[in-house]
Design an enzyme around this catalytic site. Structure first.
Site: not given
Ligand code: ADE
Length: 368
Positions: A40, A123, A141
């Site tokens: 991520e 996020y 996002d």
């Protein structure tokens, strides 16, 4: 009820499409929260296909939080070389040390604890919580914001406070519905944004949510999300001197508090006003090479988020010079670097450096 239907339809689409060839993303095969966290972080500014080989190499080198925490920063940056936004790597490294120091090496599952880590914003915290820990948290996002702006005809700028607040509120409401796996929902939205609900030329005929899309119903898909006027990129001009031999190249280490900090690069100097040759001579003098030994190669352009860099490249032979000075305000070291270190991902450097070396025809293609 409509929300639940929408969620079910997108989850069915995800189950069918994520198993298809071409969308095998390596981090989807792991349940390890640390490995998901690394993915991520890489995916914050980088497309999935680009990030995939970097992710694999990174996890081979640093398979656990402990191994990352114990690594030196230059080893971490070397494995990030070419991915850009190097601050992400430095923050991930700092956060790994913090996870070891304060959580015994286990990544916390709660969004609030994740948010306290360097480099983990709303996020990333939502993505890790949902994918790694099955928490029904939202992760918005750019792709996911676009999907929401169209589905719910959100007219406000989704990067502004009001628009982003609306998107996050709807995303949290949908994420909380008790349907499917939380991580599948997060990744289904990402995949829809990345493959169907595209910024330009969206493929609405393939969209599993077309029956729910308010923008489609009102013929407004092309207008949403509304774009705010883009700030023009600032142009930054510089000169670079590539001194190379068959086996090595002269590189300088950027001070850590600068852009590209901690990375090795072809020595560069400002070319703000006045003549290009004047700027080249000033840089040559700082390095300790005679300007007459250098030849002009051409210009390299490199675009960063808010900056367009234009670099005039000069080159010469490394063996002609005996002693190098340079450091000064931008650099902390200067060294002959074996080309093999650039090929083998052991010396941290940015893509701009590779472009400058290509322009100078220095053979340093990276090994796969
Ligand atoms: N972008 C951000 N996170 C992602 C993920 N887990 N899969 C695919 N694309 C992504």
């Amino acid at each position: 009820m409509l929300d639940r239907e929408l969620k079910g339809e997108l989850l069915s689409w995800y189950a069918a499409t994520s198993a298809r060839p071409g969308r095998e993303l390596p981090w989807r095969g792991t349940r390890d929260p640390y490995a998901i966290w690394v993915s991520e972080t890489m995916l914050q500014q980088t497309r999935a296909a680009t990030a995939a080989p970097y992710w694999k190499r990174f996890l081979e080198a640093f398979p656990t939080v402990h191994s990352l925490a114990e690594a030196r920063e230059d080893q971490v940056l070397a494995l990030w070389s070419g991915l850009g936004y190097y601050r992400r790597a430095r923050m991930l490294h700092a956060a790994a040390r913090r996870v070891v120091a304060t959580h015994g090496g286990t990544l916390p599952a709660q969004t609030s604890d994740l948010l306290a880590l360097d480099g983990v914003g709303k996020y990333t915290a939502g993505a890790i919580a949902s994918i790694a820990f099955k928490v029904r948290a939202a992760a918005v996002d750019g792709n996911v914001a676009r999907v929401h702006a169209r589905l719910f005809a959100i007219e406000e700028d989704v990067t502004g406070v009001d628009g982003s607040g609306r998107v996050w509120a709807i995303a949290a409401r949908l994420a909380a519905i008790d349907e499917g796996e939380p991580g599948d929902w997060t990744q289904a939205l990402m995949d829809l944004g990345a493959t169907v609900c595209l910024p330009r030329q969206p493929r609405c005929n393939l969209c599993p949510l077309r029956g729910h899309c308010q923008a489609l119903a009102f013929g407004a898909v092309g207008d949403l999300p509304r774009k705010k006027a883009k700030r023009a990129a600032t142009e930054v001009r510089s000169v670079a001197i590539v001194l190379a031999s068959k086996a090595a190249v002269l590189l300088a280490l950027r001070q850590t508090d600068k852009l590209f900090g901690g990375l090795w690069e072809v020595p560069q100097g400002h070319w703000t006003a006045g003549s290009l040759l004047g700027a080249m001579r000033a840089l040559a003098n700082r390095i300790g090479v005679a300007p007459a030994e250098l030849s002009a190669r051409g210009e390299v352009t490199h675009v960063l988020s808010h900056r367009k860099m234009r670099v005039a490249v000069f080159c010469g032979h490394l063996d002609g010079c005996r002693r190098f000075a340079l450091p000064g305000p931008d650099y902390s070291a200067i060294e002959r670097v074996p080309l093999s270190e650039l090929r083998k991902h052991t010396r941290p450097h940015a893509t701009l450096t590779r472009k400058l070396l290509d322009m100078a025809k220095v053979p340093c293609k990276r090994l796969p």
